[in-house]
Design a protein around this motif. Sequence first.
Motif, mmCIF file in Angstrom:
data_model
loop_
_atom_site.group_PDB
_atom_site.id
_atom_site.type_symbol
_atom_site.label_atom_id
_atom_site.label_comp_id
_atom_site.label_asym_id
_atom_site.label_seq_id
_atom_site.Cartn_x
_atom_site.Cartn_y
_atom_site.Cartn_z
ATOM 1 N N HIS A 24 -26.569 2.797 2.433
ATOM 2 C CA HIS A 24 -25.757 2.878 1.210
ATOM 3 C C HIS A 24 -26.573 2.374 0.025
ATOM 4 C CE1 HIS A 24 -22.656 1.464 -1.731
ATOM 5 N NE2 HIS A 24 -22.144 2.645 -1.408
ATOM 6 N N LEU A 25 -26.527 3.137 -1.059
ATOM 7 C CA LEU A 25 -27.190 2.751 -2.302
ATOM 8 C C LEU A 25 -26.130 2.313 -3.306
ATOM 9 C CD1 LEU A 25 -29.792 5.668 -2.691
ATOM 10 C CD2 LEU A 25 -29.991 3.540 -1.397
ATOM 11 N N SER A 26 -26.345 1.172 -3.940
ATOM 12 C CA SER A 26 -25.372 0.650 -4.895
ATOM 13 C C SER A 26 -26.112 0.056 -6.087
ATOM 14 C CB SER A 26 -24.483 -0.410 -4.223
ATOM 15 O OG SER A 26 -25.271 -1.489 -3.764
ATOM 16 N N GLY A 27 -25.336 -0.301 -7.097
ATOM 17 C CA GLY A 27 -25.928 -0.912 -8.269
ATOM 18 C C GLY A 27 -26.289 -2.373 -8.022
ATOM 19 N N GLY A 28 -27.003 -2.925 -8.976
ATOM 20 C CA GLY A 28 -27.436 -4.311 -8.844
ATOM 21 C C GLY A 28 -28.948 -4.409 -8.850
ATOM 22 N N LEU A 29 -29.428 -5.623 -8.652
ATOM 23 C CA LEU A 29 -30.876 -5.813 -8.624
ATOM 24 C C LEU A 29 -31.488 -5.056 -7.444
ATOM 25 C CD1 LEU A 29 -31.102 -9.645 -9.385
ATOM 26 C CD2 LEU A 29 -31.622 -7.733 -10.931
ATOM 27 N N PRO A 30 -32.639 -4.409 -7.632
ATOM 28 C CA PRO A 30 -33.277 -3.671 -6.531
ATOM 29 C C PRO A 30 -33.614 -4.601 -5.368
ATOM 30 C CG PRO A 30 -34.244 -3.060 -8.640
ATOM 31 C CD PRO A 30 -33.374 -4.250 -8.906
ATOM 32 N N SER A 31 -33.134 -4.235 -4.187
ATOM 33 C CA SER A 31 -33.410 -5.013 -2.974
ATOM 34 C C SER A 31 -33.075 -4.149 -1.766
ATOM 35 C CB SER A 31 -32.595 -6.306 -2.946
ATOM 36 O OG SER A 31 -31.212 -6.013 -2.895
ATOM 37 N N THR A 32 -33.552 -4.577 -0.612
ATOM 38 C CA THR A 32 -33.264 -3.877 0.648
ATOM 39 C C THR A 32 -32.857 -4.902 1.684
ATOM 40 O OG1 THR A 32 -34.916 -2.166 0.146
ATOM 41 C CG2 THR A 32 -34.176 -2.358 2.439
ATOM 42 N N SER A 33 -31.722 -4.688 2.310
ATOM 43 C CA SER A 33 -31.241 -5.570 3.370
ATOM 44 C C SER A 33 -30.867 -4.734 4.583
ATOM 45 C CB SER A 33 -30.041 -6.399 2.909
ATOM 46 O OG SER A 33 -28.964 -5.551 2.532
ATOM 47 N N VAL A 42 -37.423 -5.397 13.451
ATOM 48 C CA VAL A 42 -36.555 -4.468 12.723
ATOM 49 C C VAL A 42 -36.387 -4.929 11.282
ATOM 50 C CG1 VAL A 42 -34.291 -3.350 12.713
ATOM 51 C CG2 VAL A 42 -35.374 -3.930 14.883
ATOM 52 N N ARG A 43 -36.273 -6.240 11.059
ATOM 53 C CA ARG A 43 -36.155 -6.729 9.681
ATOM 54 C C ARG A 43 -37.408 -6.405 8.870
ATOM 55 N NH1 ARG A 43 -34.044 -11.295 12.407
ATOM 56 N NH2 ARG A 43 -36.008 -12.432 12.072
ATOM 57 N N GLU A 44 -38.560 -6.415 9.521
ATOM 58 C CA GLU A 44 -39.800 -6.079 8.824
ATOM 59 C C GLU A 44 -39.901 -4.593 8.494
ATOM 60 O OE1 GLU A 44 -42.628 -7.455 11.601
ATOM 61 O OE2 GLU A 44 -42.385 -9.578 11.096
ATOM 62 N N ALA A 45 -38.989 -3.784 9.046
ATOM 63 C CA ALA A 45 -39.035 -2.350 8.790
ATOM 64 C C ALA A 45 -38.828 -2.032 7.311
ATOM 65 C CB ALA A 45 -37.973 -1.630 9.627
ATOM 66 N N ARG A 46 -38.133 -2.886 6.566
ATOM 67 C CA ARG A 46 -37.871 -2.580 5.154
ATOM 68 C C ARG A 46 -39.176 -2.470 4.369
ATOM 69 N NH1 ARG A 46 -34.916 -8.352 3.942
ATOM 70 N NH2 ARG A 46 -36.698 -9.713 4.398
ATOM 71 N N ASP A 47 -40.171 -3.291 4.721
ATOM 72 C CA ASP A 47 -41.456 -3.192 4.023
ATOM 73 C C ASP A 47 -42.260 -1.985 4.496
ATOM 74 O OD1 ASP A 47 -41.016 -5.580 2.558
ATOM 75 O OD2 ASP A 47 -41.561 -6.745 4.325
ATOM 76 N N ARG A 48 -42.253 -1.721 5.804
ATOM 77 C CA ARG A 48 -42.978 -0.549 6.312
ATOM 78 C C ARG A 48 -42.389 0.726 5.750
ATOM 79 N NH1 ARG A 48 -42.423 -3.326 11.229
ATOM 80 N NH2 ARG A 48 -40.781 -1.872 11.881
ATOM 81 N N VAL A 49 -41.066 0.805 5.748
ATOM 82 C CA VAL A 49 -40.405 2.029 5.294
ATOM 83 C C VAL A 49 -40.647 2.250 3.804
ATOM 84 C CG1 VAL A 49 -38.141 3.072 4.895
ATOM 85 C CG2 VAL A 49 -38.670 2.046 7.121
#
Length: 499
Positions: A24-33, A42-49
């Motif tokens: 889901h994409l939403s407004g707010g400061l850019p971040s990935t959780s 799996v948590r490190e996948a946000r940087d790889r992706v």
Amino acid sequence: MSLAVTLTRAQQGVSAPQVVVEVHLSGGLPSTSIVGLPEAAVREARDRVRVAIQNTAFEYPNRRVTVNLAPAELPKDGGRFDLAIALGILAAASQIPRERLDDCEFLGELALSGELRPVPGILPALLRARARGRRVVVPRANAAEAALLGPADILLAGSLAEVCAWLRGTAELSAPANSELDDPPYTGPDMRDVRGQWQARRALEIAAAGGHHLLLMGPPGTGKTMLAERLPGIMPPMTESDALESCALRSLNGDTVDPALWRRRPFRAPHHTASGVALVGGGSLPRPGEISLAHNGVLFLDELPEFSRHVLEVLREPLESGEIVISRAARQCSFPAQFQLVAAMNPCPCGYAGDTRETCRCTPDQILRYRSRISGPLMDRIDMRVDVPRVPLSDLTSPPGKGDDDTTTVRARVVRAREKALLRAGQPNADLSVVNLERDCALPPAERHWFEKALEQLGCSARAYHRILRVSRTIADLEGGSGCVEKSHLAEALMYRRG
């Protein structure tokens, strides 16, 4: 709409449960959780992706990105979710179409360049996806395992860019090569290499025909290991489903599956210093142990009394149930373990008790302590016990005789006997239920009386009674004739039980 859904699969034993990736994409400061009980990889996948998307000439959304891996209670580990997460982000950002995501599953780890890397344990996921009727996109480096299932509904990709081009309809993904998967001619150790040892050869043939457990006892250098190594060659070939199940376990272990040998019976021979975890499996992310890797094949334990008693005791339940359940704090996995146990041991610590050439130097107490390392309950589960004495030198130097059949000849007899068992009960004789055993091993009153007296003299347990009947049923199948269990078959089975 800023919500996209992709499908993938987790690694949890041979079950490979489905994981729904919601982005889901939403407004707010850019971040990935990433939520949904992800482990560190799996948590490190946000940087790889993120880097992989940028290096594939796509734009990473400058918004708040929330990735949910459902079901949330299922632990998730490894990089196998990278491709599904990346495609979900691109679909939510409307950079690729969503239409072709619904009936397809995606597996693969992403490199920073956008290339797809192979993932371990992919075969169980492919089997489950095929059962659900879905297509699966996997890394090209997993093509050898994917080829075992044939080209249907499996697509190979080398990078994130190739998958996106296929989803856009501007390119096609290749299917696994249709490899020759028939059982090739046997080229392993041959039974004709064994000189003498007619009784051990006979016991090996009975064990192969019925799936019975076997113990070989004799002095050093008499051919116990040589005989055990030739058992897989005379066993019947595996069915396609059995072979795929064995390959799936090897895939979970990270072993390379050779498509040319995929129907060969596994032969596992762990060293006597192996721990209980090495035999049954374990770890924070449970992996199969030696007994599961020997599924549908042979587990050979050489120098049986040298194994730790605790290690040997863990074999008792899998020998009866045919599976092993590994429980950890966060997860529980069940692995199949329908293996055939073949063990070898010396008669005493020095190895020469009862030998015709060497003199034993062990005291009776030393011999008793040595043999008592194997518990009674474990020994009771071994169907056949065979002495392997020293072979005369004249037998070693002479050419093969009339009774020294090669592996192909012995295997043909074993296959015929196994087919009789499958036609009669639908399972090998070693797995016969008590109901089928009473039906298929019905004895006349005189023979039953003789058999009961023999069992009383040997002091056999109820388990031993059933196991002796199963071995006699296999001997009858090998002999042919009327197909009934006769006194001679019972006598031979009792001889193997007594050892």
